[in-house]
Design an enzyme around this catalytic site. Structure first.
Site, PDB file in Angstrom:
ATOM      1  N   ARG A 189       3.114  59.333 157.695  1.00  0.00           N
ATOM      2  CA  ARG A 189       1.541  60.117 158.422  1.00  0.00           C
ATOM      3  C   ARG A 189       1.393  58.895 159.767  1.00  0.00           C
ATOM      4  NH1 ARG A 189      -1.850  60.375 153.327  1.00  0.00           N
ATOM      5  NH2 ARG A 189      -3.190  60.438 154.648  1.00  0.00           N
TER       6      ARG A 189
ATOM      7  N   LYS B  27     -12.028  59.762 157.945  1.00  0.00           N
ATOM      8  CA  LYS B  27     -12.352  60.484 159.576  1.00  0.00           C
ATOM      9  C   LYS B  27     -13.177  61.851 158.175  1.00  0.00           C
ATOM     10  CE  LYS B  27      -8.301  61.958 160.426  1.00  0.00           C
ATOM     11  NZ  LYS B  27      -7.585  60.992 160.359  1.00  0.00           N
TER      12      LYS B  27
ATOM     13  N   ARG C 233      -4.460  67.190 166.949  1.00  0.00           N
ATOM     14  CA  ARG C 233      -3.928  66.462 166.370  1.00  0.00           C
ATOM     15  C   ARG C 233      -2.246  65.999 167.405  1.00  0.00           C
ATOM     16  NH1 ARG C 233      -5.261  65.786 160.521  1.00  0.00           N
ATOM     17  NH2 ARG C 233      -3.981  64.181 159.340  1.00  0.00           N
TER      18      ARG C 233
ATOM     19  N   ARG D  82      -6.683  55.386 147.065  1.00  0.00           N
ATOM     20  CA  ARG D  82      -7.352  56.745 146.765  1.00  0.00           C
ATOM     21  C   ARG D  82      -6.184  57.987 146.037  1.00  0.00           C
ATOM     22  NH1 ARG D  82      -7.970  60.947 151.442  1.00  0.00           N
ATOM     23  NH2 ARG D  82      -5.870  60.733 151.690  1.00  0.00           N
TER      24      ARG D  82
ATOM     25  N   ARG E 154      -3.599  62.973 145.207  1.00  0.00           N
ATOM     26  CA  ARG E 154      -3.465  63.473 146.612  1.00  0.00           C
ATOM     27  C   ARG E 154      -1.462  63.581 147.116  1.00  0.00           C
ATOM     28  NH1 ARG E 154      -6.215  63.657 152.296  1.00  0.00           N
ATOM     29  NH2 ARG E 154      -3.824  63.627 153.441  1.00  0.00           N
TER      30      ARG E 154
HETATM   31  P1  AP5 Z   1     -11.258  58.853 154.056  1.00  0.00           P
HETATM   32  O1  AP5 Z   1     -12.223  59.362 155.283  1.00  0.00           O
HETATM   33  O2  AP5 Z   1     -10.873  59.906 153.893  1.00  0.00           O
HETATM   34  O3  AP5 Z   1     -10.358  59.026 155.605  1.00  0.00           O
HETATM   35  P2  AP5 Z   1      -9.575  60.385 156.410  1.00  0.00           P
HETATM   36  O4  AP5 Z   1      -9.446  60.034 158.115  1.00  0.00           O
HETATM   37  O5  AP5 Z   1     -10.027  61.011 156.680  1.00  0.00           O
HETATM   38  O6  AP5 Z   1      -7.864  59.647 156.327  1.00  0.00           O
HETATM   39  P3  AP5 Z   1      -7.060  61.349 155.134  1.00  0.00           P
HETATM   40  O7  AP5 Z   1      -5.679  60.747 155.088  1.00  0.00           O
HETATM   41  O8  AP5 Z   1      -7.759  62.453 154.783  1.00  0.00           O
HETATM   42  O9  AP5 Z   1      -6.311  61.459 156.829  1.00  0.00           O
HETATM   43  P4  AP5 Z   1      -5.256  62.090 156.830  1.00  0.00           P
HETATM   44  O10 AP5 Z   1      -5.435  63.025 158.540  1.00  0.00           O
HETATM   45  O11 AP5 Z   1      -4.682  62.180 156.943  1.00  0.00           O
HETATM   46  O12 AP5 Z   1      -5.308  63.680 156.699  1.00  0.00           O
HETATM   47  P5  AP5 Z   1      -5.915  65.124 157.284  1.00  0.00           P
HETATM   48  O13 AP5 Z   1      -6.356  65.765 155.098  1.00  0.00           O
HETATM   49  O14 AP5 Z   1      -6.582  65.498 158.268  1.00  0.00           O
HETATM   50  O15 AP5 Z   1     -10.842  57.571 154.070  1.00  0.00           O
HETATM   51  C1  AP5 Z   1      -9.861  57.684 152.865  1.00  0.00           C
HETATM   52  C2  AP5 Z   1      -9.843  56.416 152.266  1.00  0.00           C
HETATM   53  O16 AP5 Z   1     -10.273  55.495 152.577  1.00  0.00           O
HETATM   54  C3  AP5 Z   1     -11.136  56.599 151.098  1.00  0.00           C
HETATM   55  O17 AP5 Z   1     -10.632  56.349 149.782  1.00  0.00           O
HETATM   56  C4  AP5 Z   1     -12.141  56.754 151.604  1.00  0.00           C
HETATM   57  O18 AP5 Z   1     -13.147  56.724 150.358  1.00  0.00           O
HETATM   58  C5  AP5 Z   1     -12.210  55.141 152.215  1.00  0.00           C
HETATM   59  N1  AP5 Z   1     -12.765  54.696 153.109  1.00  0.00           N
HETATM   60  C6  AP5 Z   1     -13.437  55.781 154.541  1.00  0.00           C
HETATM   61  N2  AP5 Z   1     -14.505  54.784 155.280  1.00  0.00           N
HETATM   62  C7  AP5 Z   1     -14.229  53.673 154.750  1.00  0.00           C
HETATM   63  C8  AP5 Z   1     -14.937  52.254 154.882  1.00  0.00           C
HETATM   64  N3  AP5 Z   1     -15.577  51.684 155.706  1.00  0.00           N
HETATM   65  N4  AP5 Z   1     -14.912  51.429 154.407  1.00  0.00           N
HETATM   66  C9  AP5 Z   1     -13.472  51.461 152.719  1.00  0.00           C
HETATM   67  N5  AP5 Z   1     -13.219  52.394 152.821  1.00  0.00           N
HETATM   68  C10 AP5 Z   1     -13.365  53.574 153.256  1.00  0.00           C
HETATM   69  O19 AP5 Z   1      -4.042  65.942 156.939  1.00  0.00           O
HETATM   70  C11 AP5 Z   1      -3.382  66.362 155.848  1.00  0.00           C
HETATM   71  C12 AP5 Z   1      -2.135  67.012 156.324  1.00  0.00           C
HETATM   72  O20 AP5 Z   1      -1.879  68.108 156.362  1.00  0.00           O
HETATM   73  C13 AP5 Z   1      -1.241  66.475 157.673  1.00  0.00           C
HETATM   74  O21 AP5 Z   1      -0.566  65.292 157.184  1.00  0.00           O
HETATM   75  C14 AP5 Z   1      -0.593  67.503 157.756  1.00  0.00           C
HETATM   76  O22 AP5 Z   1       0.477  67.792 156.984  1.00  0.00           O
HETATM   77  C15 AP5 Z   1      -1.702  68.901 157.892  1.00  0.00           C
HETATM   78  N6  AP5 Z   1      -2.440  68.497 159.124  1.00  0.00           N
HETATM   79  C16 AP5 Z   1      -3.581  68.784 158.224  1.00  0.00           C
HETATM   80  N7  AP5 Z   1      -4.562  69.082 160.376  1.00  0.00           N
HETATM   81  C17 AP5 Z   1      -3.597  69.620 160.764  1.00  0.00           C
HETATM   82  C18 AP5 Z   1      -2.928  69.552 162.487  1.00  0.00           C
HETATM   83  N8  AP5 Z   1      -4.144  69.864 163.493  1.00  0.00           N
HETATM   84  N9  AP5 Z   1      -2.054  69.632 162.589  1.00  0.00           N
HETATM   85  C19 AP5 Z   1      -0.740  69.870 162.331  1.00  0.00           C
HETATM   86  N10 AP5 Z   1      -1.291  70.243 160.752  1.00  0.00           N
HETATM   87  C20 AP5 Z   1      -2.300  69.510 159.928  1.00  0.00           C
END
Ligand code: AP5
Length: 191
Positions: free
Chosen positions: A145, A14, A89, A128, A134
């Site tokens: 997660r 994402k 979410r 990652r 992280r």
């Molecule tokens: P990346 O692009 O970072 O994937 P992502 O889907 O963004 O994954 P995240 O781990 O960042 O998402 P998340 O939802 O857990 O984290 P968030 O920060 O939102 O890619 C991941 C890896 O794959 C990278 O190394 C990339 O290079 C690689 N990659 C990408 N595309 C690829 C491809 N096509 N092929 C191969 N490799 C690829 O949330 C973190 C925390 O914040 C949550 O756990 C929660 O505690 C809190 N939080 C955030 N939003 C909310 C909400 N709305 N409500 C409640 N809590 C929240």
């Protein structure tokens, strides 16, 4: 004003895709995870409140996220659109979001989901974690997660499908191919 939600489990890509979408279409990229991590780094009151939830891979309480949403909407005006990454979410967040947008005469236009299998999600995030350090990218927290996503976030698929806004794209392709598929769908919905 175009509101695109980029949907999918942790590790689906994402963040990676949102940045490219924002650049190509002139949208503002809002990552709630990035906003919350910045608050933790700044050691703000909000950061102190959310840290334990995030470190454990739990969702931050809905009322905190709705505060973040209000703040973003007040700050960002006169833009082409938004890419929402990691929000909403929960059903509470999705319903509140619809209300906030309706009050502005706007709506969620498209929900694009990136589909990636569990073993690949875990592989990406473990990798990652080795580079970016992280704190929630350890194997047990990654699995937590994914469970939270399945239980709390996946139900939103039905919510948006019923509204006729839900489209999924394969996230197990090279990053540029995923981006091409995403752009094709955005172009269809913005014509
Ligand atoms: P990346 O692009 O970072 O994937 P992502 O889907 O963004 O994954 P995240 O781990 O960042 O998402 P998340 O939802 O857990 O984290 P968030 O920060 O939102 O890619 C991941 C890896 O794959 C990278 O190394 C990339 O290079 C690689 N990659 C990408 N595309 C690829 C491809 N096509 N092929 C191969 N490799 C690829 O949330 C973190 C925390 O914040 C949550 O756990 C929660 O505690 C809190 N939080 C955030 N939003 C909310 C909400 N709305 N409500 C409640 N809590 C929240």
């Amino acid at each position: 004003m175009f509101h695109l939600i980029l949907f999918g489990p942790p590790g689906a890509g994402k963040g990676t895709q949102s940045k490219n979408i924002a650049r190509k279409y002139g949208y503002i990229h809002i990552s709630t995870g990035d906003i919350l991590r910045a608050e933790i780094r700044a050691q703000s009151e909000l950061g102190k409140r959310v840290r334990a939830f995030m470190d454990q891979g739990e969702l931050v309480p809905d009322e905190v996220l709705l505060g973040v949403l209000r703040e973003v909407m007040d700050r960002e005006k006169d833009v082409n659109g938004f890419v929402w990454d990691g929000f909403p979410r929960t059903l509470v967040q999705a319903e509140a979001f619809d209300q906030v947008l309706a009050a502005r005469g706007e709506k969620v236009n498209l929900v694009l989901a990136l589909e990636v299998e569990l073993h690949e999600l875990v592989r990406r995030l473990v990798n990652r974690g080795k580079e970016d350090r992280r704190v929630d990218d350890t194997e047990d927290i990654i699995l937590q997660r994914q469970r939270i996503y399945r239980d709390m976030t996946q139900p939103l698929i039905a919510f948006y499908r019923e509204q006729g806004k839900f489209v999924s794209v394969s996230g197990i392709q090279p990053i540029e191919k995923v981006f091409d598929d995403i752009c094709r769908n955005i172009d269809l919905y913005t014509q």
